[in-house]
Design an enzyme around this catalytic site. Structure first.
Site, PDB file in Angstrom:
ATOM      1  N   GLY A  65     -22.148 -15.501  15.132  1.00  0.00           N
ATOM      2  CA  GLY A  65     -21.066 -16.204  15.811  1.00  0.00           C
ATOM      3  C   GLY A  65     -19.901 -15.322  16.233  1.00  0.00           C
ATOM      4  N   ALA A  70     -15.555 -14.430   8.079  1.00  0.00           N
ATOM      5  CA  ALA A  70     -16.442 -15.119   7.126  1.00  0.00           C
ATOM      6  C   ALA A  70     -15.876 -16.499   6.815  1.00  0.00           C
ATOM      7  CB  ALA A  70     -16.575 -14.304   5.847  1.00  0.00           C
ATOM      8  N   ARG A 103     -23.560 -12.313   3.342  1.00  0.00           N
ATOM      9  CA  ARG A 103     -24.423 -12.491   2.168  1.00  0.00           C
ATOM     10  C   ARG A 103     -25.886 -12.218   2.475  1.00  0.00           C
ATOM     11  NH1 ARG A 103     -22.677 -18.526   1.445  1.00  0.00           N
ATOM     12  NH2 ARG A 103     -23.000 -18.216   3.665  1.00  0.00           N
ATOM     13  N   TYR A 154     -11.581 -28.320   4.695  1.00  0.00           N
ATOM     14  CA  TYR A 154     -11.687 -27.209   5.654  1.00  0.00           C
ATOM     15  C   TYR A 154     -10.323 -26.957   6.307  1.00  0.00           C
ATOM     16  CZ  TYR A 154     -13.355 -24.608   9.756  1.00  0.00           C
ATOM     17  OH  TYR A 154     -13.547 -23.663  10.749  1.00  0.00           O
TER      18      TYR A 154
HETATM   19  P1  NDP Z   1     -21.007 -18.814  11.701  1.00  0.00           P
HETATM   20  O1  NDP Z   1     -21.528 -19.834  10.760  1.00  0.00           O
HETATM   21  O2  NDP Z   1     -21.698 -18.588  12.988  1.00  0.00           O
HETATM   22  O3  NDP Z   1     -20.884 -17.388  10.945  1.00  0.00           O
HETATM   23  C1  NDP Z   1     -20.253 -17.318   9.700  1.00  0.00           C
HETATM   24  C2  NDP Z   1     -20.322 -15.888   9.200  1.00  0.00           C
HETATM   25  O4  NDP Z   1     -19.651 -15.817   7.933  1.00  0.00           O
HETATM   26  C3  NDP Z   1     -21.735 -15.396   8.972  1.00  0.00           C
HETATM   27  O5  NDP Z   1     -21.808 -14.026   9.285  1.00  0.00           O
HETATM   28  C4  NDP Z   1     -21.928 -15.611   7.474  1.00  0.00           C
HETATM   29  O6  NDP Z   1     -22.934 -14.757   6.955  1.00  0.00           O
HETATM   30  C5  NDP Z   1     -20.534 -15.254   6.964  1.00  0.00           C
HETATM   31  N1  NDP Z   1     -20.221 -15.828   5.653  1.00  0.00           N
HETATM   32  C6  NDP Z   1     -20.190 -17.129   5.302  1.00  0.00           C
HETATM   33  N2  NDP Z   1     -19.886 -17.261   4.008  1.00  0.00           N
HETATM   34  C7  NDP Z   1     -19.711 -16.000   3.524  1.00  0.00           C
HETATM   35  C8  NDP Z   1     -19.402 -15.473   2.245  1.00  0.00           C
HETATM   36  N3  NDP Z   1     -19.194 -16.258   1.189  1.00  0.00           N
HETATM   37  N4  NDP Z   1     -19.308 -14.130   2.100  1.00  0.00           N
HETATM   38  C9  NDP Z   1     -19.525 -13.320   3.165  1.00  0.00           C
HETATM   39  N5  NDP Z   1     -19.813 -13.756   4.398  1.00  0.00           N
HETATM   40  C10 NDP Z   1     -19.919 -15.086   4.570  1.00  0.00           C
HETATM   41  O7  NDP Z   1     -19.490 -19.209  11.934  1.00  0.00           O
HETATM   42  P2  NDP Z   1     -18.518 -18.980  13.201  1.00  0.00           P
HETATM   43  O8  NDP Z   1     -18.749 -17.669  13.816  1.00  0.00           O
HETATM   44  O9  NDP Z   1     -18.544 -20.213  14.010  1.00  0.00           O
HETATM   45  O10 NDP Z   1     -17.117 -18.967  12.440  1.00  0.00           O
HETATM   46  C11 NDP Z   1     -16.413 -17.779  12.148  1.00  0.00           C
HETATM   47  C12 NDP Z   1     -15.039 -18.157  11.640  1.00  0.00           C
HETATM   48  O11 NDP Z   1     -14.363 -18.887  12.648  1.00  0.00           O
HETATM   49  C13 NDP Z   1     -15.080 -19.072  10.419  1.00  0.00           C
HETATM   50  O12 NDP Z   1     -14.026 -18.725   9.560  1.00  0.00           O
HETATM   51  C14 NDP Z   1     -14.846 -20.449  10.993  1.00  0.00           C
HETATM   52  O13 NDP Z   1     -14.273 -21.311  10.057  1.00  0.00           O
HETATM   53  C15 NDP Z   1     -13.915 -20.118  12.136  1.00  0.00           C
HETATM   54  N6  NDP Z   1     -13.900 -21.118  13.194  1.00  0.00           N
HETATM   55  C16 NDP Z   1     -15.042 -21.434  13.881  1.00  0.00           C
HETATM   56  C17 NDP Z   1     -14.992 -22.381  14.884  1.00  0.00           C
HETATM   57  C18 NDP Z   1     -16.188 -22.788  15.689  1.00  0.00           C
HETATM   58  O14 NDP Z   1     -16.087 -23.729  16.470  1.00  0.00           O
HETATM   59  N7  NDP Z   1     -17.321 -22.125  15.545  1.00  0.00           N
HETATM   60  C19 NDP Z   1     -13.741 -23.076  15.223  1.00  0.00           C
HETATM   61  C20 NDP Z   1     -12.611 -22.651  14.452  1.00  0.00           C
HETATM   62  C21 NDP Z   1     -12.703 -21.709  13.477  1.00  0.00           C
HETATM   63  P3  NDP Z   1     -23.810 -15.178   5.646  1.00  0.00           P
HETATM   64  O15 NDP Z   1     -24.148 -16.622   5.798  1.00  0.00           O
HETATM   65  O16 NDP Z   1     -24.984 -14.257   5.670  1.00  0.00           O
HETATM   66  O17 NDP Z   1     -22.926 -14.895   4.474  1.00  0.00           O
END
Ligand code: NDP
Length: 288
Positions: A35, A134, A56, A198
């Site tokens: 993302g 993340a 992770r 959230y």
């Molecule tokens: P995705 O779900 O596409 O990606 C999330 C990323 O975070 C992955 O790389 C995942 O890898 C990593 N991640 C999740 N939990 C952990 C953890 N405990 N430790 C390390 N890495 C972690 O999300 P987005 O790209 O959509 O979101 C990115 C950020 O933007 C987030 O903070 C989200 O809340 C924020 N956001 C997103 C929006 C949207 O519409 N998409 C809107 C507003 C904010 P893995 O699972 O392998 O750990």
């Protein structure tokens, strides 16, 4: 400590040539495997920065380093260095002369793991830019919210962001330079049904970042926040078609955002010298 080495093992590396605007910089992106974080990693890599991603899922980290950060990849380490074994940290310490992108398996909600991985990363190079992408979403009306989900959201989104910032800030203070960009959300500003916890995690990131910007300003370090609207990623893949249409109808620019839209804002803030403590909405005019 073997447990920590397992959690923070370096998984893979690739190589890049640095003759670009961000040449000789290092960018740390927790959540850089998917993302928004992945789009940011690609954009910063194209600008010449050396990328370190944390996540992770180590298979996903390997995939990103080998495929997604192409065409910068030219070779890979032997299979032994991509496994989580007791030599893994030692190998990363020996890679100080390399200029390749790196990935570490690390759960940002685990403070010990974060501290260890930042130690390992700083042995490879000083961190110039931190983009904390993340995050997880576990949506539910509050009265029905699963307590474990509530804790996981706070521990990942808020505590994870704070652990990473705390660990990275020390080096930036010492070097008197650096830019931190924490990813919040428009729902952290405006709220949303089904997203109380959230929203709380994302609102707290704003207060945290504003305060940190005041603590670090005199050291030449900037701290800013991006608050994305709805962005097409795995996180929003479950949004129903009906809701999607409704969101698009309420968005001035008439579309969902793309991860690259947020990455461009991150690059702008990373390169800005006189902007700190700010929250930049990247939502296509969803909420004005
Ligand atoms: P995705 O779900 O596409 O990606 C999330 C990323 O975070 C992955 O790389 C995942 O890898 C990593 N991640 C999740 N939990 C952990 C953890 N405990 N430790 C390390 N890495 C972690 O999300 P987005 O790209 O959509 O979101 C990115 C950020 O933007 C987030 O903070 C989200 O809340 C924020 N956001 C997103 C929006 C949207 O519409 N998409 C809107 C507003 C904010 P893995 O699972 O392998 O750990």
């Amino acid at each position: 400590v073997p447990v920590i080495q397992t959690m923070c093992s370096p998984l893979c590396r690739s190589y890049t040539t640095n003759t670009k605007p961000l040449a000789n910089t290092l960018t740390l992106i927790p959540g850089g495997t998917r993302g928004i974080g992945l789009a940011t990693a690609k954009l910063f890599a194209r600008q010449g920065s050396r990328i370190v991603i944390l996540a992770r899922d180590h298979h996903r980290i390997q995939h990103v380093l080998q495929k997604e950060l192409d065409p910068y990849v030219s070779s890979f380490p032997p299979a032994s260095s991509s496994s989580s074994n007791s030599n893994s940290n030692h190998q990363s310490h020996n890679q100080t002369q390399d200029q390749g992108h790196l990935g570490f398996q690390c759960d940002v909600s685990n403070q010990e793991a974060v501290d260890q991985v930042i130690k390992d990363v700083t042995k490879v190079g000083s961190i110039d830019y931190l983009i904390t992408s993340a995050g997880i979403a576990r949506d539910s009306l509050l009265i029905a919210h699963n307590p474990q989900d509530m804790e996981n959201v706070i521990n990942t989104n808020l505590m994870g962001t704070m652990w990473i910032n705390k660990a990275v800030a020390k080096g930036m203070i010492r070097r008197k330079k650096g830019a931190i960009i924490n990813i919040s959300s428009v729902v952290g500003i405006h709220g949303n049904i089904g997203q109380t916890v959230y929203s709380a995690s994302k609102a707290a990131i704003i207060g945290f970042s504003k305060s940190l910007s005041k603590e670090l300003g005199s050291r030449g370090v900037t701290v800013n926040v991006i608050a994305p609207g709805y962005i097409d990623t795995d996180m929003t893949a479950g949004v129903s078609e009906e809701r999607r249409k409704d969101i698009i109808a309420r968005t001035s620019l008439g579309r969902f955002g793309q991860p690259e839209d947020v990455a461009e804002a991150a690059l702008f803030l990373a390169q800005s010298k006189f902007i700190t403590g700010q929250v930049l909405k990247v939502d296509g005019g969803l909420i004005l």
